[in-house]
Design a protein around this motif. Structure first.
Motif, mmCIF file in Angstrom:
data_model
loop_
_atom_site.group_PDB
_atom_site.id
_atom_site.type_symbol
_atom_site.label_atom_id
_atom_site.label_comp_id
_atom_site.label_asym_id
_atom_site.label_seq_id
_atom_site.Cartn_x
_atom_site.Cartn_y
_atom_site.Cartn_z
ATOM 1 N N VAL A 1 0.850 -1.198 0.000
ATOM 2 C CA VAL A 1 0.000 0.000 0.000
ATOM 3 C C VAL A 1 0.880 1.241 0.000
ATOM 4 C CG1 VAL A 1 -1.958 -1.092 1.168
ATOM 5 C CG2 VAL A 1 -0.153 -0.022 2.528
ATOM 6 N N GLY A 2 0.369 2.311 -0.624
ATOM 7 C CA GLY A 2 1.104 3.576 -0.648
ATOM 8 C C GLY A 2 2.088 3.698 -1.797
ATOM 9 N N PHE A 3 1.935 2.838 -2.830
ATOM 10 C CA PHE A 3 2.829 2.940 -3.989
ATOM 11 C C PHE A 3 2.596 4.275 -4.665
ATOM 12 C CE2 PHE A 3 5.663 1.076 -6.977
ATOM 13 C CZ PHE A 3 5.330 1.615 -8.210
ATOM 14 N N PRO A 4 3.663 4.922 -5.182
ATOM 15 C CA PRO A 4 3.480 6.242 -5.812
ATOM 16 C C PRO A 4 2.345 6.248 -6.831
ATOM 17 C CG PRO A 4 5.811 5.712 -5.678
ATOM 18 C CD PRO A 4 5.057 4.488 -5.211
ATOM 19 N N GLY A 5 1.433 7.198 -6.656
ATOM 20 C CA GLY A 5 0.320 7.308 -7.596
ATOM 21 C C GLY A 5 -0.926 6.565 -7.139
ATOM 22 N N GLU A 6 -0.842 5.825 -6.048
ATOM 23 C CA GLU A 6 -2.022 5.087 -5.554
ATOM 24 C C GLU A 6 -3.051 6.091 -5.041
ATOM 25 O OE1 GLU A 6 -2.444 1.263 -2.662
ATOM 26 O OE2 GLU A 6 -2.025 3.158 -1.648
ATOM 27 N N THR A 7 -4.199 6.160 -5.716
ATOM 28 C CA THR A 7 -5.239 7.117 -5.319
ATOM 29 C C THR A 7 -6.186 6.461 -4.315
ATOM 30 O OG1 THR A 7 -6.681 6.286 -7.047
ATOM 31 C CG2 THR A 7 -5.184 8.097 -7.662
ATOM 32 N N ASP A 8 -7.094 7.261 -3.747
ATOM 33 C CA ASP A 8 -8.102 6.688 -2.849
ATOM 34 C C ASP A 8 -8.907 5.627 -3.591
ATOM 35 O OD1 ASP A 8 -8.805 9.834 -1.098
ATOM 36 O OD2 ASP A 8 -7.228 8.301 -0.871
ATOM 37 N N ALA A 9 -9.200 5.909 -4.874
ATOM 38 C CA ALA A 9 -9.994 4.963 -5.678
ATOM 39 C C ALA A 9 -9.215 3.656 -5.883
ATOM 40 C CB ALA A 9 -10.325 5.592 -7.035
ATOM 41 N N ASP A 10 -7.903 3.768 -6.159
ATOM 42 C CA ASP A 10 -7.080 2.554 -6.307
ATOM 43 C C ASP A 10 -7.109 1.737 -5.026
ATOM 44 O OD1 ASP A 10 -4.600 4.510 -8.062
ATOM 45 O OD2 ASP A 10 -6.140 3.170 -8.909
ATOM 46 N N PHE A 11 -6.982 2.447 -3.894
ATOM 47 C CA PHE A 11 -6.940 1.731 -2.618
ATOM 48 C C PHE A 11 -8.269 1.060 -2.306
ATOM 49 C CE2 PHE A 11 -5.593 0.229 1.302
ATOM 50 C CZ PHE A 11 -6.522 0.543 2.285
#
Ligand code: SF4
Length: 470
Positions: A301-311
Motif C-alpha cells: 500500500v502507498g505505492f506512488p500514484g495510488e489514489t483513494d480509488a485505487d486503494f
C-alpha cells in the motif's frame, strides 16, 4: 577459531548463512552460538527496505561491541547490505574487517581467517547438493533454494540489483539435496527462490517447476513428507503446475503468490501488469483445480500514484478474493528502485492508515475462515513447545508455512509420546484470528527426529513478515 553467525532477512538469506556455516565447519573451524565466545562474528544482512537496512546496521554495531567486551577479533559483514553499500561500509563502519557479497559465499573462510580478498571478477554463485551446509532450522523442516536472482522489472524492488539475473540450480542437484534432507530427518521441504515459478526456464525446461515437483514427490521415504514451494509469480501459474499439486499427496495444497495490488493503474506503474478481475479468475482456477487449497498473498500500500480509488479497489478485491493469508506492506521509497523516480508519492500518514485498514479487512476474513475449520480433522506436523510457553506445544497444518503463517496450539496431546517432527491427526476445537487450537486424536508414535537444530545461530531476526517482494 570459533565463528558465530547472525542471519537477518528472508529464508533465502538463511540458506546462504547455512552454506557459509558449512564452509566454515568443513575448513576445520568450529561454530559457536554465543557472541562472547566467538573469535570471528559474521553478520549476514538484509537491505531491501528501510527497516531491514536499519536492523542490519544496528546488528552490525551490536556485534562490534564484542570486539571490545568479548573475544572477537574480526567482524565480517555479508549479504544484501554489502551489495548495496559495499564502499560505504568500508568508509563509515571501521568496526567491519571484511565484507562478502551474495555471490561470494565461498570466500567466507578466507575472510574470517583474515586473508585479503583476491582481486578477481565476481561471478554468479549458486550452491549445489555437494556444497557443505549446516541447517539451523528445527530438524523436521528445511528450506531449499532452487534458484537465485530475478529478471522481473518490478519498479519497487531492488533485489535483482543484489541477487543478479535469474538462474536455476541443476535439476539433479535439487533432487539429490532433497533426498539427503529427507534421509536426514526432514519431514517438510520448503522450496525457495526469488520466483520459484521461473524454475528451469534458463535450463530449457517447459513447466520446469511442475516437472521438478512431480519428481520430488516421487522420492521414496520411510516417513510421510510435505513439499511446499514459496514465492510464485502470478502469470507463471500454469494449469500443469496446478494439476501436479492436485495429483500428488506429498505436495501441500498451498499457494504463496504475492500480487502486490489489484488496481490496473497501480500494477502498470509497478511494471507487473494484470488486474483484480484477472486475479479473481486465476484464484477461481486454483481453487477449482486444488480443493481445500490455502492461498497466501502480499500487497503493497502507498505505492506512488495510488489514489483513494485505487486503494478502495484493492480493499474490494481483498473482500472478493477471501485469501487465507495476506501480508500488507508499506511502500518503501528505495533510492535504487525505479519507482523512486515516480511522481505522486503518498504521504506516510496515508500509507499507515491504508495498511491498518487493509489488515483489518484481512483479520476479519482470516477469523471467519479459521472459524469454519472448527470440528474438522486434519494432519499436523508437531513443532514443539510454543514460543509463549513450554507447557503448550504447537503444530502446523500443511496449509500453514513455517515462520510466516499462524499455528495450531495443541490443547490435548492424545495418547502415546508427543515429539517434534511427528505427523499427527488433530481435531480443531477453537479458532482465533490467525491461529487455531485442537486436540490430537490419534496415538503418537516415537519419531527419530532429534529435538535440537543441527546448529543454532547467534541471533536470527526474520524481518517479520517482510516478504513483499516477488
Ligand atoms: S518483487 Fe520479486 S519478482 Fe519482482 S523484481 Fe523483486 S524479486 Fe523479482
Amino acid at each position: 577459531m570459533k565463528i558465530g553467525f547472525v542471519s537477518l532477512g528472508c529464508p533465502k538469506n538463511l540458506v546462504d548463512t547455512e552454506v557459509m556455516m558449512g564452509n566454515i565447519a568443513s575448513a576445520g573451524h568450529s561454530l559457536t552460538a554465543s557472541p562472547e565466545d566467538a573469535d570471528v562474528i559474521v553478520v549476514n544482512t538484509c537491505s531491501f527496505i528501510d527497516p531491514a537496512k536499519k536492523e542490519s546496521i544496528d546488528t552490525i554495531l551490536e556485534m562490534a561491541e564484542y570486539k571490545k567486551s568479548g573475544k572477537a577479533q574480526r567482524l565480517v559483514v555479508a549479504g544484501c547490505l554489502v551489495e548495496r553499500f559495499r564502499n560505504e561500509i568500508a568508509t563509515t563502519l571501521p568496526e567491519v574487517d571484511a565484507v562478502i557479497g551474495t555471490n561470494e559465499l565461498d570466500k567466507v573462510v578466507a575472510m574470517c581467517e583474515g586473508l585479503s580478498p583476491k582481486d578477481e571478477p565476481i561471478t554468479p554463485y549458486l550452491y549445489h547438493d555437494l556444497t557443505p551446509r549446516i541447517r539451523t532450522t528445527p530438524r523436521h523442516f528445511s528450506y531449499m533454494k532452487i534458484a537465485e536472482g530475478c529478471d522481473h522489472p518490478c519498479t519497487f524492488c531492488v533485489i535483482p540489483h543484489y541477487r543478479g539475473a535469474f538462474r536455476s540450480r541443476r535439476f539433479e542437484s535439487v533432487i539429490n539435496e532433497a533426498k539427503n534432507l529427507f534421509a536426514d530427518d526432514v519431514r517438510e521441504i520448503n522450496l525457495i527462490g526469488q520466483d520459484t515459478t521461473c524454475y528451469g526456464e534458463d535450463l530449457g525446461l517447459k513447466d520446469g517447476l511442475a516437472v521438478l515437483l512431480e519428481r520430488l514427490a516421487q522420492i521414496e521415504t520411510e516417513h510421510q513428507k510435505w513439499i511446499r514451494f514459496l514465492y510464485c509469480y502470478p502469470n507463471r501459474v500454469t494449469q500443469k503446475l496446478l494439476d501436479t499439486i492436485a495429483a500428488n499427496e506429498a505436495l501441500v495444497k498451498y499457494i504463496d503468490m504475492p500480487l502486490q495490488h489489484a488496481s490496473r493503474e497501480v500494477l502498470k506503474r509497478m511494471k507487473r501488469g494484470s488486474n483484480g478481475d484477472q486475479f479473481l479468475k486465476l484464484l477461481e482456477r486454483i481453487r477449482k483445480t486444488i480443493p481445500g487449497v490455502a492461498i497466501r498473498t502480499s500487497m503493497i500500500v502507498g505505492f506512488p500514484g495510488e489514489t483513494d480509488a485505487d486503494f478502495s479497489e484493492l480493499c474490494q478485491f481483498a473482500e472478493a478474493a477471501q485469501f487465507d493469508r495476506l501480508g500488507v506492506f508499506s511502500y518503501s521509497d528505495e533510492d535504487t528502485s525505479a519507482s523512486f523516480h515516480l511522481d505522486a508519492k503518498v504521504d506516510a500518514k496515508t500509507i499507515y492508515n491504508r495498511k491498518r485498514k487493509l489488515m483489518a479487512i484481512q483479520r476479519k476474513i482470516s477469523a471467519k475462515r479459521n472459524k469454519a475449520l472448527i470440528g474438522t480433522e486434519t494432519t499436523v506436523l508437531v513443532e514443539g513447545p510454543s514460543a509463549d510457553s513450554d507447557l503448550v506445544w504447537q503444530a502446523r497444518m500443511s496449509t500453514q508455512a513455517p515462520d510466516i503463517d499462524g499455528v495450531c496450539y495443541i490443547s490435548d496431546p492424545g495418547d502415546g509420546p508427543l515429539a517434534k517432527g511427528q505427523f499427527r491427526r488433530m481435531k480443531i476445537t477453537q479458532a482465533h484470528d490467525y491461529d487455531l487450537v485442537g486436540e490430537l486424536i490419534d496415538e503418537g508414535r516415537p519419531v527419530a527426529v532429534p529435538p535440537q537444530p543441527l546448529f543454532p545461530i547467534l541471533a536470527s531476526h526474520q524481518t517479520p513478515n517482510a516478504l513483499p517482494h516477488r
